[in-house]
Design a protein around this motif. Structure first.
Motif, PDB file in Angstrom:
ATOM      1  N   PHE A 130     -45.090  -7.455 -22.915  1.00 43.06           N
ATOM      2  CA  PHE A 130     -43.871  -8.028 -22.320  1.00 43.06           C
ATOM      3  C   PHE A 130     -42.713  -7.868 -23.318  1.00 43.06           C
ATOM      4  O   PHE A 130     -41.634  -7.392 -22.978  1.00 43.06           O
ATOM      5  CB  PHE A 130     -44.156  -9.515 -22.035  1.00 43.06           C
ATOM      6  CG  PHE A 130     -42.972 -10.378 -21.709  1.00 43.06           C
ATOM      7  CD1 PHE A 130     -42.653 -10.668 -20.391  1.00 43.06           C
ATOM      8  CD2 PHE A 130     -42.201 -10.963 -22.714  1.00 43.06           C
ATOM      9  CE1 PHE A 130     -41.576 -11.496 -20.078  1.00 43.06           C
ATOM     10  CE2 PHE A 130     -41.129 -11.792 -22.416  1.00 43.06           C
ATOM     11  CZ  PHE A 130     -40.819 -12.056 -21.100  1.00 43.06           C
ATOM     12  N   HIS A 169     -44.129  -7.190 -15.140  1.00 43.61           N
ATOM     13  CA  HIS A 169     -44.560  -8.215 -16.108  1.00 43.61           C
ATOM     14  C   HIS A 169     -44.273  -9.647 -15.628  1.00 43.61           C
ATOM     15  O   HIS A 169     -44.217 -10.570 -16.444  1.00 43.61           O
ATOM     16  CB  HIS A 169     -44.017  -7.923 -17.515  1.00 43.61           C
ATOM     17  CG  HIS A 169     -42.558  -8.173 -17.747  1.00 43.61           C
ATOM     18  ND1 HIS A 169     -41.794  -7.371 -18.578  1.00 43.61           N
ATOM     19  CD2 HIS A 169     -41.713  -9.143 -17.322  1.00 43.61           C
ATOM     20  CE1 HIS A 169     -40.556  -7.851 -18.633  1.00 43.61           C
ATOM     21  NE2 HIS A 169     -40.489  -8.912 -17.888  1.00 43.61           N
ATOM     22  N   GLU A 190     -39.280  -5.701 -22.961  1.00 43.54           N
ATOM     23  CA  GLU A 190     -37.945  -6.319 -23.062  1.00 43.54           C
ATOM     24  C   GLU A 190     -37.117  -5.638 -24.163  1.00 43.54           C
ATOM     25  O   GLU A 190     -35.901  -5.490 -24.040  1.00 43.54           O
ATOM     26  CB  GLU A 190     -38.046  -7.829 -23.323  1.00 43.54           C
ATOM     27  CG  GLU A 190     -38.804  -8.634 -22.281  1.00 43.54           C
ATOM     28  CD  GLU A 190     -38.142  -8.713 -20.914  1.00 43.54           C
ATOM     29  OE1 GLU A 190     -37.392  -7.790 -20.553  1.00 43.54           O
ATOM     30  OE2 GLU A 190     -38.401  -9.691 -20.185  1.00 43.54           O
ATOM     31  N   GLU A 237     -39.601  -5.637 -14.647  1.00 42.77           N
ATOM     32  CA  GLU A 237     -39.572  -7.104 -14.495  1.00 42.77           C
ATOM     33  C   GLU A 237     -40.619  -7.538 -13.479  1.00 42.77           C
ATOM     34  O   GLU A 237     -41.288  -8.555 -13.661  1.00 42.77           O
ATOM     35  CB  GLU A 237     -38.181  -7.587 -14.062  1.00 42.77           C
ATOM     36  CG  GLU A 237     -37.101  -7.473 -15.128  1.00 42.77           C
ATOM     37  CD  GLU A 237     -37.406  -8.267 -16.387  1.00 42.77           C
ATOM     38  OE1 GLU A 237     -37.900  -9.394 -16.285  1.00 42.77           O
ATOM     39  OE2 GLU A 237     -37.181  -7.734 -17.488  1.00 42.77           O
ATOM     40  N   GLU A 248     -37.408 -15.583 -15.999  1.00 43.45           N
ATOM     41  CA  GLU A 248     -38.257 -14.538 -15.413  1.00 43.45           C
ATOM     42  C   GLU A 248     -38.487 -14.781 -13.921  1.00 43.45           C
ATOM     43  O   GLU A 248     -38.483 -13.836 -13.122  1.00 43.45           O
ATOM     44  CB  GLU A 248     -39.596 -14.476 -16.145  1.00 43.45           C
ATOM     45  CG  GLU A 248     -39.500 -13.935 -17.557  1.00 43.45           C
ATOM     46  CD  GLU A 248     -39.269 -12.424 -17.609  1.00 43.45           C
ATOM     47  OE1 GLU A 248     -39.946 -11.690 -16.884  1.00 43.45           O
ATOM     48  OE2 GLU A 248     -38.398 -11.992 -18.386  1.00 43.45           O
TER      49      GLU A 248
HETATM   50 FE   LIG Z   1     -38.572  -9.865 -18.174  1.00 42.56          FE
END
Ligand SMILES: [Fe+2]
Ligand SMILES: [Fe+2]
Length: 264
Positions: A69, A168, A73, A165, A130
């Motif tokens: 993750f 994850h 990012e 996005e 998120e």
């Molecule tokens: Fe994210």
């Protein structure tokens, strides 16, 4: 277990940003550019949060997901920083300076959160962000916003970023659940986090609209209503991002970006 691939891609931003569009279109474009402006501040904060969380995670698979993750990012915000240079260069210097000042205020907030807030707050912030972003990404994918030929400001960065996005989506929720696990804490601080984050999108957006001498309108489109519906579902005590069904086309996008990525 989430199946998360780290794809190192560097996009270029040569196509000039086009602001000579209808009010409705501008009302969609400007918040996306505002979102891009937040990324080099928000995403490093998420990475710092995971760096503190990972040693406390006793599930090795979840710890590995949290590492991936963070790597995803990391690639996201580096690309957005490039797009942001182009965004700032598209405005008069006074507006660009104002955008940079808002960036600094956001950076200061996130540095303070990392230094002063407890880990449970920071993982609730991560999950609040998120859950909201994934709701938007899913609605955009469903509406065909990432299909070939869809014109988004900055080009393909959005399809790549939002597909990852979605990929994850379970990680911040899993880390929060594992380390904190309180529904009320998730809702209280996750919602506060969304308000805090969106207040910066608003500041960036108003600054850009002012720089263009345009009014910012919030179009009510079927996609925006779908975003809201998906977002409201995240408030359920039964919310679990692992149970979300993938919109058609997301797997194909991920395969496309796997093929484009640099392999080390
Ligand atoms: Fe994210
Ligand atoms: Fe991201």
């Amino acid at each position: 277990m989430a199946d998360i691939s780290v794809r190192k891609i560097r996009f270029t931003f040569e196509e000039p940003l086009d602001f000579d569009v209808s009010d409705e279109m501008l009302g969609s474009i400007i918040p996306m550019l505002g979102l891009s402006m937040t990324m080099p501040h928000l995403e490093p904060y998420l990475i710092r949060t995971m760096r503190v969380a990972i040693p406390q995670i006793t599930d090795p698979q979840l710890a590995e997901d949290a590492r991936r993750f963070s790597q995803q990012e990391g690639h996201h915000y580096r690309n957005h920083a490039k797009l942001n240079e182009q965004i700032c260069a598209s405005f008069e210097p006074a507006t660009a300076d104002e955008l940079r000042a808002i960036e600094q205020a956001m950076e200061d907030d996130y540095q303070r959160f990392t230094k002063q807030k407890p880990l449970r707050f920071n993982v609730a912030y991560a999950e609040g962000f998120e859950a909201m972003t994934c709701s938007s990404a899913l609605a955009m994918a469903e509406a065909g916003n990432f299909d070939e030929g869809a014109e988004l400001p900055g080009g393909e960065i959005w399809a790549w970023h939002m597909a990852e996005e979605i990929e994850h989506r379970t990680v911040a929720f899993g880390v929060f659940d594992h380390l904190v696990g309180s529904y009320l804490y998730r809702i209280a601080w996750g919602t506060w986090a969304q308000w805090h984050y969106l207040s910066y999108i608003r500041r960036f957006s108003l600054c850009m609209a002012k720089g263009l001498g345009r009014k910012l309108t919030a179009p009510s489109t079927p996609m925006n209503r779908a975003m809201l519906r998906r977002y409201l579902r995240t408030w359920s005590p039964r919310y679990d991002p692992a149970k979300i069904e993938m919109p058609a086309g997301v797997d194909a996008l991920l395969a496309r970006y796997s093929a484009m990525a640099e392999h080390s």
